[in-house]
Design an enzyme around this catalytic site. Structure first.
Site, PDB file in Angstrom:
ATOM      1  N   ARG A   1      51.746  30.591  35.098  1.00 41.07           N
ATOM      2  CA  ARG A   1      51.052  30.334  36.094  1.00 41.07           C
ATOM      3  C   ARG A   1      49.489  29.969  35.326  1.00 41.07           C
ATOM      4  NH1 ARG A   1      50.314  34.383  41.094  1.00 41.07           N
ATOM      5  NH2 ARG A   1      52.830  34.324  40.635  1.00 41.07           N
TER       6      ARG A   1
ATOM      7  N   SER B   1      51.961  31.057  44.280  1.00 45.23           N
ATOM      8  CA  SER B   1      52.016  32.081  44.948  1.00 45.23           C
ATOM      9  C   SER B   1      50.662  32.337  45.950  1.00 45.23           C
ATOM     10  CB  SER B   1      52.243  33.461  44.252  1.00 45.23           C
ATOM     11  OG  SER B   1      52.353  34.283  45.266  1.00 45.23           O
ATOM     12  N   HIS B   2      49.752  33.090  45.625  1.00 44.98           N
ATOM     13  CA  HIS B   2      48.688  33.402  46.319  1.00 44.98           C
ATOM     14  C   HIS B   2      47.169  32.727  45.800  1.00 44.98           C
ATOM     15  CE1 HIS B   2      48.874  36.713  43.330  1.00 44.98           C
ATOM     16  NE2 HIS B   2      47.652  36.819  43.323  1.00 44.98           N
TER      17      HIS B   2
ATOM     18  N   LYS C   1      58.047  30.266  38.950  1.00 48.19           N
ATOM     19  CA  LYS C   1      58.800  31.435  38.947  1.00 48.19           C
ATOM     20  C   LYS C   1      60.194  31.112  38.768  1.00 48.19           C
ATOM     21  CE  LYS C   1      55.972  34.005  42.309  1.00 48.19           C
ATOM     22  NZ  LYS C   1      55.916  34.666  43.590  1.00 48.19           N
TER      23      LYS C   1
ATOM     24  N   ASP D   1      51.901  35.080  52.122  1.00 47.31           N
ATOM     25  CA  ASP D   1      51.118  34.387  51.278  1.00 47.31           C
ATOM     26  C   ASP D   1      51.546  32.918  50.821  1.00 47.31           C
ATOM     27  OD1 ASP D   1      53.707  34.922  49.762  1.00 47.31           O
ATOM     28  OD2 ASP D   1      52.807  35.837  48.321  1.00 47.31           O
TER      29      ASP D   1
ATOM     30  N   ASP E   1      53.669  31.364  48.959  1.00 44.76           N
ATOM     31  CA  ASP E   1      55.091  31.097  48.660  1.00 44.76           C
ATOM     32  C   ASP E   1      56.015  31.825  49.597  1.00 44.76           C
ATOM     33  OD1 ASP E   1      54.688  33.405  47.116  1.00 44.76           O
ATOM     34  OD2 ASP E   1      56.119  32.819  45.711  1.00 44.76           O
TER      35      ASP E   1
ATOM     36  N   ASP F   1      56.933  34.918  50.052  1.00 42.60           N
ATOM     37  CA  ASP F   1      57.691  35.923  49.624  1.00 42.60           C
ATOM     38  C   ASP F   1      57.165  37.355  50.140  1.00 42.60           C
ATOM     39  OD1 ASP F   1      55.876  35.869  47.562  1.00 42.60           O
ATOM     40  OD2 ASP F   1      57.081  36.245  45.819  1.00 42.60           O
ATOM     41  N   ARG F   2      55.736  37.293  50.459  1.00 37.70           N
ATOM     42  CA  ARG F   2      55.141  38.638  50.791  1.00 37.70           C
ATOM     43  C   ARG F   2      54.468  38.675  52.392  1.00 37.70           C
ATOM     44  NH1 ARG F   2      50.756  40.554  47.224  1.00 37.70           N
ATOM     45  NH2 ARG F   2      49.982  38.394  47.021  1.00 37.70           N
TER      46      ARG F   2
ATOM     47  N   HIS G   1      55.753  43.294  48.602  1.00 32.41           N
ATOM     48  CA  HIS G   1      56.957  42.910  48.313  1.00 32.41           C
ATOM     49  C   HIS G   1      58.036  43.847  48.536  1.00 32.41           C
ATOM     50  CE1 HIS G   1      55.800  39.480  45.825  1.00 32.41           C
ATOM     51  NE2 HIS G   1      54.944  40.375  45.078  1.00 32.41           N
TER      52      HIS G   1
END
Length: 447
Positions: free
Chosen positions: A15, A102-103, A112, A241, A243, A245-246, A328
């Protein structure tokens, strides 16, 4: 302009800022390195996806070119949430990479990665090797790989829905704030045809984030969701978020539900179907989590913070579920990977079966006050930790991850950051007043 590999390779992913830290040339080099790394364990093809950030298409194409140059076939899955990539990796038995930050705000991008079967790839299980090969440069194969495309959405939707009894779902009013992130693609697809009424905030995919950052861990980024829940009289609010995933919840009164309390709700819901199951929680989760698991007839296993530790513990124990305070949620039948949408559906099923609102469902587990994670810059984290440990000689202590000190009615964990000169303090006590007192007491030992 060159990619700054030292800056962008982190403990669990890649990142950095676009242009000065990561660019298309770097993406191509990393794609070649990923191909070489996965080929050592027999991979002949890799999955490549991307989120909605402006440079994602260019970077994903460059990454794929780098992989193909090294003789590996590329399956381009296009726009996808991170847990869609995990679903594909697990379903097709292929390693994968998704371009996402992500965030992080606009101007960032990253990658990722996972091995076949959604196996985690972190600094000690491949990222360092991939970094070294990226820096070393290409070693092209004699025959170039091919590129094909694949649409994951319908299969992913069916997979997510398989975690609940769709016939038990009630006609709840749900507000979802996807913050112009990948939730704008996957949330309406999963909800379509289910009995929920979806009120969708910021559904447009836009990696410049024109409304607010896609980081729901920050309270200010939940305000639009909270206001909307109250305005429409929703049963629940969900913030995803970037992507997707959360997921973070707010109840019908617009009160945030912590990741620990969400973990407890999911754990108890799963235990209703699978009594006696093993479940994982990290060591900064509320004590309410292992209590809820034990009360539901399950076995709670405590781990270090971080997805690689959660997934390893799940594999070793056969755990059916794992939760982290950070939002998560991991599921054995999701290849031990995390998924915001699976977690969301499990909560909605639990709420559908409950006779009152989400606030009432949460109240059974809302037993303690917490500090949240408090970061303090220190010169020598190790010496500070030892000084704090010495100040509590009569308490139970362990060093599973940093220092945990447990006095029974209150406890804290103090961990050094992996990347910054910071100490991270998480503390829980019976009341907010005592939390404040105890935090001040411990922080006074830092100087």
């Amino acid at each position: 302009m060159a990619t700054d590999y030292d800056a962008i390779f982190k403990a669990y992913d890649i990142r950095g800022t676009v242009g000065d830290q990561i660019d298309a040339d770097g993406a191509r080099a990393i794609g070649g390195a990923f191909a070489r790394f996965t080929a050592t364990v027999g991979a002949k093809a890799v999955l490549v996806g991307r989120d909605m950030r402006p440079e994602g298409e260019e970077f994903a194409a460059a990454f794929g070119d780098g992989a193909m140059d090294h003789g590996i076939d590329v399956v381009d899955v296009g726009l996808c949430a991170t847990d869609m990539l995990y679903y594909a990796s697990g379903s097709f038995g292929l390693p994968g990479a998704v371009f996402t930050a992500s965030h992080n705000p606009a101007g960032y991008n990253g990658i990722k990665m996972c091995g076949a079967g959604a196996a985690p790839i972190s600094s000690d299980t491949g990222l360092e090797a991939i970094k070294a090969m990226s820096i070393a440069g290409p070693d092209p194969a004699a025959a170039r790989g091919t590129r094909t495309t694949r649409d994951l959405l319908s299969g992913y939707v069916a997979h997510v829905r398989s975690f609940v009894d769709t016939k038990a779902l009630a006609p709840l009013l749900v507000v979802a704030d996807t913050a112009n992130g990948m939730g704008g693609l996957v949330v309406p697809a999963v909800f379509d045809g289910l009995p929920f009424a979806l009120d969708h905030l910021y559904p447009e995919l836009d990696g410049t984030f024109p409304n607010h950052p896609a980081d729901p861990l920050q309270p200010e980024n939940q305000r639009d969701l909270q206001n909307r829940v109250l305005a429409v009289g929703a049963d629940v609010g969900m913030a995803f978020d970037g992507d997707a995933d959360r997921v973070f919840l707010v109840d019908e009164n617009a009160r945030p539900v912590s990741g620990s309390l969400t973990t407890a709700i999911i754990a108890r819901s799963i235990l209703d179907r699978d009594p006696g199951a093993v479940m994982i929680h990290n060591l900064i989760c509320s004590k309410a989590v292992p209590e809820a698991i034990a009360e539901g007839g399950g076995k709670a296993v405590r781990t270090r913070v971080g997805h690689s530790y959660i997934k390893q513990a799940m594999a070793e124990t056969g755990a059916i579920f794992g939760g982290e305070h950070s939002g998560h949620y991991y599921f054995r039948d999701n290849f031990r990977a995390d998924s915001g949408l699976i977690a969301a559906l499990v909560v909605l099923e639990a709420l559908s079966r409950h006779s009152a609102g989400l606030s009432d469902l949460v109240s059974d587990f809302d037993r303690y006050a917490a500090s949240g994670e408090l970061n303090t810059a220190v010169e020598d984290a190790a010496s500070v930790i030892e000084r704090v440990a010495a100040a509590y000689p009569n308490a139970s202590q362990d060093r599973l991850d940093g220092l945990t000190v447990d006095h029974g009615d209150w406890w804290f964990n103090l961990r050094p950051s992996n990347t910054e000169p910071l100490l991270r303090l998480n503390l829980e006590a019976p009341t907010a007043h005592e939390v404040k007192q105890r935090v001040a007491e411990i922080q006074a030992l830092f100087a």
